[in-house]
Design an enzyme around this catalytic site. Sequence first.
Site, PDB file in Angstrom:
ATOM      1  N   ARG A  81     -57.632 -50.254 -75.351  1.00 31.26           N
ATOM      2  CA  ARG A  81     -58.156 -50.581 -76.477  1.00 31.26           C
ATOM      3  C   ARG A  81     -59.556 -49.667 -76.658  1.00 31.26           C
ATOM      4  NH1 ARG A  81     -60.619 -56.446 -78.475  1.00 31.26           N
ATOM      5  NH2 ARG A  81     -58.417 -56.512 -78.886  1.00 31.26           N
ATOM      6  N   HIS A 134     -53.124 -52.907 -84.579  1.00 31.32           N
ATOM      7  CA  HIS A 134     -53.097 -53.788 -83.510  1.00 31.32           C
ATOM      8  C   HIS A 134     -51.736 -54.207 -83.216  1.00 31.32           C
ATOM      9  CE1 HIS A 134     -55.041 -56.676 -80.982  1.00 31.32           C
ATOM     10  NE2 HIS A 134     -55.624 -57.187 -81.472  1.00 31.32           N
ATOM     11  N   GLN A 168     -51.076 -57.964 -81.405  1.00 28.35           N
ATOM     12  CA  GLN A 168     -51.637 -59.099 -82.172  1.00 28.35           C
ATOM     13  C   GLN A 168     -50.583 -59.304 -83.211  1.00 28.35           C
ATOM     14  OE1 GLN A 168     -54.597 -60.980 -82.022  1.00 28.35           O
ATOM     15  NE2 GLN A 168     -53.208 -62.118 -83.524  1.00 28.35           N
ATOM     16  N   ASP A 196     -58.829 -62.327 -91.502  1.00 28.37           N
ATOM     17  CA  ASP A 196     -59.653 -61.743 -90.307  1.00 28.37           C
ATOM     18  C   ASP A 196     -61.090 -61.601 -90.867  1.00 28.37           C
ATOM     19  OD1 ASP A 196     -60.299 -60.574 -87.883  1.00 28.37           O
ATOM     20  OD2 ASP A 196     -59.274 -58.392 -88.448  1.00 28.37           O
ATOM     21  N   CYS A 231     -56.584 -64.021 -86.256  1.00 26.02           N
ATOM     22  CA  CYS A 231     -56.282 -63.312 -85.029  1.00 26.02           C
ATOM     23  C   CYS A 231     -57.360 -63.799 -84.017  1.00 26.02           C
ATOM     24  CB  CYS A 231     -56.057 -61.513 -85.145  1.00 26.02           C
ATOM     25  SG  CYS A 231     -57.582 -60.937 -86.089  1.00 26.02           S
ATOM     26  N   ARG A 272     -50.110 -64.509 -77.823  1.00 25.86           N
ATOM     27  CA  ARG A 272     -50.674 -63.187 -77.438  1.00 25.86           C
ATOM     28  C   ARG A 272     -49.893 -62.980 -75.852  1.00 25.86           C
ATOM     29  NH1 ARG A 272     -54.789 -60.410 -79.284  1.00 25.86           N
ATOM     30  NH2 ARG A 272     -53.987 -58.802 -78.037  1.00 25.86           N
TER      31      ARG A 272
HETATM   32  N1   CP Z   1     -57.368 -60.746 -81.494  1.00 24.13           N
HETATM   33  C1   CP Z   1     -57.842 -60.193 -80.431  1.00 24.13           C
HETATM   34  O1   CP Z   1     -57.457 -59.029 -80.346  1.00 24.13           O
HETATM   35  O2   CP Z   1     -58.993 -60.699 -79.494  1.00 24.13           O
HETATM   36  P1   CP Z   1     -59.953 -59.916 -78.702  1.00 24.13           P
HETATM   37  O3   CP Z   1     -60.961 -58.962 -79.541  1.00 24.13           O
HETATM   38  O4   CP Z   1     -60.488 -61.139 -78.178  1.00 24.13           O
HETATM   39  O5   CP Z   1     -58.943 -59.285 -77.580  1.00 24.13           O
END
Ligand code: CP
Length: 306
Positions: free
Chosen positions: A103, A130, A133, A225, A265, A293
């Site tokens: 990430r 993403h 997700q 979001d 998300c 997830r």
């Molecule tokens: N939706 C998502 O990626 O959550 P986090 O940022 O908690 O990983």
Amino acid sequence: AKDVLTLEELSSEEIVSLIQLAVQLKKQRAETGSNPNVLQGKVLAMIFDKSSTRTRVSFETGMLHLGGHGMFLSGKELQLGRGETIEDTAKVLSQYVDAIMIRTFEHEKVAELAKHAAIPVINGLTDGHHPCQALADLQTIYEEKGTFEGVKLTYVGDGNNVLHSLLIGGAKVGLHVAAACPAGYEPNEEIVNTAKEIAKKTGAVIEVMENPQAAVQGADFLYTDVWTSMGQEEEAAKRLQDFAAYQVNEQLVQWAKPDYKFLHCLPAHRGEEVTAEVIDGPQSAVFEQAGNRLHAQKAVLAALLQ
Ligand code: CP
């Protein structure tokens, strides 16, 4: 595919088969409490340059369920954060572990890592995409409807990485994806055009507009979001003003189908992009979606690492 960097590199069949595997893994765990031990002895390095709750915990738990191990690595504590090159990092980690999940900020950094890694690389979120997700989101839709055909997903708000992956993923599986974003916050034009090109082959419908009511009309799923996140503090006041008409509230949901489901998300900011009535109401599927997830990523890990 060797890596999962965006959903563009996966075929429609690969995406559907990952979703079906995720559903199967979820069912097996729910019915028997067991998981297939398919990743015994495998190690996933998980590099985080940004904070996370869902991605970190679901990947680490997913590896454990499948018999392997997830190793958390803070980007700034690695030599990568002190100037070691991405190329060298990719080549060194390839000597030790079986896959890398990262990430970070720039999508190019993940692409560079994948280019030089001999092992699979999974994008756990970049500024551009993403994909994990979106796989969980598509799984949630598939479980609810049993199909993607004739299903409308409306996204309202910021034209960000989450929307980019929904546009590409939705186009691949034949969804109708309508997005409403304020002027100046539209999704990347190249990604929208790519999604529209894919849609010509799959029968999907991809629409991007400014009017939230028009986008929500007849929606089966209504997705939003956050409007402001870490790193946007300075422009937060302007963003709150620019997005005000895009809040998912009792008025906006009237335009959706009566049995619509609300998706997000997470993390959510109640009172900003969504009201508490909607996200905590009976038509919200956000915790099922967050739970997916785990299952979607287990499917990705099993497919890439077995
Ligand atoms: N939706 C998502 O990626 O959550 P986090 O940022 O908690 O990983």
